[in-house]
Design a protein around this motif. Sequence first.
Motif, PDB file in Angstrom:
ATOM      1  N   PRO A 116     -10.877 -81.702   8.783  1.00  0.00           N
ATOM      2  CA  PRO A 116      -9.600 -81.133   9.674  1.00  0.00           C
ATOM      3  C   PRO A 116      -8.377 -81.800   9.567  1.00  0.00           C
ATOM      4  O   PRO A 116      -8.179 -82.819  10.080  1.00  0.00           O
ATOM      5  CB  PRO A 116     -10.070 -81.049  10.972  1.00  0.00           C
ATOM      6  CG  PRO A 116     -11.130 -82.388  11.093  1.00  0.00           C
ATOM      7  CD  PRO A 116     -11.732 -82.390   9.825  1.00  0.00           C
ATOM      8  N   GLU A 158       3.122 -97.772  16.979  1.00  0.00           N
ATOM      9  CA  GLU A 158       3.426 -96.182  17.717  1.00  0.00           C
ATOM     10  C   GLU A 158       4.437 -96.465  18.857  1.00  0.00           C
ATOM     11  O   GLU A 158       4.935 -95.614  19.236  1.00  0.00           O
ATOM     12  CB  GLU A 158       2.129 -95.729  18.059  1.00  0.00           C
ATOM     13  CG  GLU A 158       1.132 -95.860  16.731  1.00  0.00           C
ATOM     14  CD  GLU A 158       0.015 -94.886  17.231  1.00  0.00           C
ATOM     15  OE1 GLU A 158      -0.042 -93.901  18.022  1.00  0.00           O
ATOM     16  OE2 GLU A 158      -0.984 -94.853  16.417  1.00  0.00           O
ATOM     17  N   TYR A 160      -4.391 -81.950  10.395  1.00  0.00           N
ATOM     18  CA  TYR A 160      -3.575 -81.462  11.365  1.00  0.00           C
ATOM     19  C   TYR A 160      -2.129 -81.008  10.650  1.00  0.00           C
ATOM     20  O   TYR A 160      -1.832 -81.850   9.935  1.00  0.00           O
ATOM     21  CB  TYR A 160      -3.063 -82.509  12.465  1.00  0.00           C
ATOM     22  CG  TYR A 160      -4.247 -83.153  13.079  1.00  0.00           C
ATOM     23  CD1 TYR A 160      -5.494 -82.334  13.231  1.00  0.00           C
ATOM     24  CD2 TYR A 160      -4.092 -84.310  14.118  1.00  0.00           C
ATOM     25  CE1 TYR A 160      -6.530 -82.984  14.177  1.00  0.00           C
ATOM     26  CE2 TYR A 160      -5.256 -84.772  14.753  1.00  0.00           C
ATOM     27  CZ  TYR A 160      -6.305 -83.976  14.938  1.00  0.00           C
ATOM     28  OH  TYR A 160      -7.171 -84.345  15.845  1.00  0.00           O
ATOM     29  N   ARG A 184       1.161 -92.533   7.454  1.00  0.00           N
ATOM     30  CA  ARG A 184       0.811 -93.790   8.026  1.00  0.00           C
ATOM     31  C   ARG A 184       0.854 -94.859   7.093  1.00  0.00           C
ATOM     32  O   ARG A 184       0.576 -94.649   5.730  1.00  0.00           O
ATOM     33  CB  ARG A 184      -0.659 -93.586   8.533  1.00  0.00           C
ATOM     34  CG  ARG A 184      -0.776 -92.476   9.515  1.00  0.00           C
ATOM     35  CD  ARG A 184       0.267 -92.836  10.912  1.00  0.00           C
ATOM     36  NE  ARG A 184      -0.068 -91.834  11.941  1.00  0.00           N
ATOM     37  CZ  ARG A 184       0.816 -91.016  12.342  1.00  0.00           C
ATOM     38  NH1 ARG A 184       2.003 -90.725  11.386  1.00  0.00           N
ATOM     39  NH2 ARG A 184       0.736 -90.142  13.276  1.00  0.00           N
ATOM     40  N   PHE A 203      -9.036 -91.131  12.163  1.00  0.00           N
ATOM     41  CA  PHE A 203      -8.872 -90.199  10.834  1.00  0.00           C
ATOM     42  C   PHE A 203      -9.847 -90.412   9.498  1.00  0.00           C
ATOM     43  O   PHE A 203     -10.665 -89.868   8.949  1.00  0.00           O
ATOM     44  CB  PHE A 203      -7.356 -90.356  10.415  1.00  0.00           C
ATOM     45  CG  PHE A 203      -6.768 -89.704   9.176  1.00  0.00           C
ATOM     46  CD1 PHE A 203      -6.981 -88.346   9.168  1.00  0.00           C
ATOM     47  CD2 PHE A 203      -6.296 -90.322   8.027  1.00  0.00           C
ATOM     48  CE1 PHE A 203      -6.633 -87.475   8.195  1.00  0.00           C
ATOM     49  CE2 PHE A 203      -5.967 -89.737   7.006  1.00  0.00           C
ATOM     50  CZ  PHE A 203      -6.097 -88.341   7.020  1.00  0.00           C
ATOM     51  N   TYR A 249     -11.641 -80.074  18.216  1.00  0.00           N
ATOM     52  CA  TYR A 249     -11.593 -79.192  16.914  1.00  0.00           C
ATOM     53  C   TYR A 249     -12.183 -77.789  16.931  1.00  0.00           C
ATOM     54  O   TYR A 249     -12.319 -76.951  16.229  1.00  0.00           O
ATOM     55  CB  TYR A 249     -12.476 -79.794  15.756  1.00  0.00           C
ATOM     56  CG  TYR A 249     -11.845 -81.127  15.396  1.00  0.00           C
ATOM     57  CD1 TYR A 249     -10.882 -81.324  14.790  1.00  0.00           C
ATOM     58  CD2 TYR A 249     -12.499 -82.504  15.736  1.00  0.00           C
ATOM     59  CE1 TYR A 249     -10.250 -82.560  14.450  1.00  0.00           C
ATOM     60  CE2 TYR A 249     -12.213 -83.599  15.540  1.00  0.00           C
ATOM     61  CZ  TYR A 249     -10.925 -83.808  14.937  1.00  0.00           C
ATOM     62  OH  TYR A 249     -10.314 -85.020  14.677  1.00  0.00           O
ATOM     63  N   ARG A 304      -1.364 -81.744  16.067  1.00  0.00           N
ATOM     64  CA  ARG A 304      -1.450 -82.543  17.332  1.00  0.00           C
ATOM     65  C   ARG A 304      -0.269 -82.313  18.125  1.00  0.00           C
ATOM     66  O   ARG A 304       0.910 -82.585  17.547  1.00  0.00           O
ATOM     67  CB  ARG A 304      -1.703 -83.901  17.075  1.00  0.00           C
ATOM     68  CG  ARG A 304      -1.453 -84.915  17.988  1.00  0.00           C
ATOM     69  CD  ARG A 304      -1.711 -86.367  17.556  1.00  0.00           C
ATOM     70  NE  ARG A 304      -2.825 -86.714  17.088  1.00  0.00           N
ATOM     71  CZ  ARG A 304      -3.042 -87.948  16.588  1.00  0.00           C
ATOM     72  NH1 ARG A 304      -2.194 -88.790  16.251  1.00  0.00           N
ATOM     73  NH2 ARG A 304      -4.547 -88.265  16.346  1.00  0.00           N
ATOM     74  N   ASN A 362      -1.348 -88.172   4.670  1.00  0.00           N
ATOM     75  CA  ASN A 362      -2.539 -87.717   5.303  1.00  0.00           C
ATOM     76  C   ASN A 362      -3.215 -87.319   4.224  1.00  0.00           C
ATOM     77  O   ASN A 362      -4.402 -87.372   3.828  1.00  0.00           O
ATOM     78  CB  ASN A 362      -2.601 -87.084   6.629  1.00  0.00           C
ATOM     79  CG  ASN A 362      -2.106 -87.981   7.555  1.00  0.00           C
ATOM     80  OD1 ASN A 362      -1.936 -89.230   7.668  1.00  0.00           O
ATOM     81  ND2 ASN A 362      -1.928 -87.355   8.889  1.00  0.00           N
ATOM     82  N   ASN A 393      -1.572 -98.450  11.522  1.00  0.00           N
ATOM     83  CA  ASN A 393      -2.744 -98.095  11.325  1.00  0.00           C
ATOM     84  C   ASN A 393      -3.991 -98.951  10.587  1.00  0.00           C
ATOM     85  O   ASN A 393      -3.433 -99.332   9.288  1.00  0.00           O
ATOM     86  CB  ASN A 393      -2.737 -96.643  10.740  1.00  0.00           C
ATOM     87  CG  ASN A 393      -2.197 -95.822  11.587  1.00  0.00           C
ATOM     88  OD1 ASN A 393      -0.877 -96.001  11.870  1.00  0.00           O
ATOM     89  ND2 ASN A 393      -3.096 -95.033  12.224  1.00  0.00           N
ATOM     90  N   HIS A 416       3.095 -84.888  17.645  1.00  0.00           N
ATOM     91  CA  HIS A 416       2.640 -85.586  16.386  1.00  0.00           C
ATOM     92  C   HIS A 416       3.726 -86.503  15.732  1.00  0.00           C
ATOM     93  O   HIS A 416       4.817 -85.744  15.039  1.00  0.00           O
ATOM     94  CB  HIS A 416       1.946 -84.563  15.208  1.00  0.00           C
ATOM     95  CG  HIS A 416       0.959 -85.371  14.412  1.00  0.00           C
ATOM     96  ND1 HIS A 416       0.240 -84.755  13.460  1.00  0.00           N
ATOM     97  CD2 HIS A 416       0.811 -86.461  14.380  1.00  0.00           C
ATOM     98  CE1 HIS A 416      -0.324 -85.395  12.684  1.00  0.00           C
ATOM     99  NE2 HIS A 416      -0.210 -86.730  13.014  1.00  0.00           N
TER     100      HIS A 416
END
Length: 349
Positions: free
Chosen positions: A210, A131, A212, A219, A195, A346, A286, A254, A184, A289
């Motif tokens: 949830p 990251e 995003y 990832r 996640f 959330y 996010r 995702n 990740n 993000h």
Amino acid sequence: MNAWLITGGAGFIGSNFVRMAHERIDAKLIVLDALTYAGDLARIDDILTSSKVEFIKGDICDTELVQSIFKKHQISKVIHFAAESHVDRSIFEPHAFIKTNVEGTLVLLEAARKAWGDRQDACFLQVSTDEVFGALGPDDPPFNESSPYQPNNPYSASKAASDHLVWAWHHTFGLPTIISNCSNNYGPWQYPEKFIPLMIFNALEGKPLPVYGDGLQVRDWLHVEDHCEALLTILEKGSAGETYTIGGNNERKNMYVVNMIADAVDDITGNPKGTSHELIRYVKDRPGHDRRYAIDSSRLQRELGWHAMFVFEDALYDLVGWYIWHKEWVDSVRAKDYSNSYKKQYGDI
Ligand code: NAD
Ligand code: TYD
């Protein structure tokens, strides 16, 4: 006895590493961990009674404590995992990230420098993240050891700052350091705010999943045991002053991962197919993000001979089973701090 100092060894990746090192390495393992909300000794309780393992509850920012560990033990390697590690929390509470990730790393570097002097047979391994390189566009090549740093959120900025300190301590003081930047991780013992375990547990409990934004962020998933193997390989064969990027070559959107988890949960629990898909909710994105991360680990493969072993889809299916078997553990860590931060993140979904 030759000793390794493993910071953050009661966390997700650190605990998997301690277990692997305990099996393979002939050295005393000193585990230093503050046991924050993310740390839990149950992850390593099977080896805590081993004469090879010593656990110290303490903060890496505590200079006196860290220096006393170097005085008491013949530390030849530091494997530095301890960190605040969750991006969403870094957006709510950045201070803790700067304190632990930056100041804590400084304390460790200074203690190692004092203890090691000019010694070149030691190693300070900084366990960092992809990251720090920022976000990739859809057609960009994956990050590698030459990628420029461009951190976009408080977590990645704090990790980038600590990487820079590690590099500076090598360049200026000759400290034998190595930095690894990994993609990740997924696997057993991950704290259920991240996640993959969050989606598994919400699906198992019939709660909303949830996602995003549009859920099309990418990832590059690496199994935690593949990561730990890579770190042992780097410790054995890597060169001081080098950086190694570690990835799984598993770029997945995702939404793809959520769909896989939903299918696996329905399959394993005997739900009618499609039950868990109905739990998917698109929620507010996010802030800041990062759209895509991916890592090119060809240097690690070519020069040090490391290869990832796990197949993402198979291992993810097995992981759902692992979390079902370890529900009691998940409940126990969620009892500590989970519901407040969950509500903050959330709301009432
Ligand atoms: P984690 O949050 O599960 O564990 C962090 C551990 O550090 C916990 O046991 C916690 O108690 C401990 N800790 C926190 N602050 C401390 C302090 N001040 N003093 C001592 N101990 C402290 O994190 P993780 O996912 O296991 O990540 C470990 C390292 O790997 C981090 O440095 C992270 O940046 C890096 N990393 C993680 C990933 C990932 O996907 N999880 C990927 C690449 C790199
Ligand atoms: P996360 O596990 O927090 O790792 P990172 O942000 O460090 O990559 O999140 C992985 C991806 O999943 C990321 O794109 C954010 C997304 N995500 C969701 O869509 N919903 C969630 O509830 C969480 C925790 C993450």
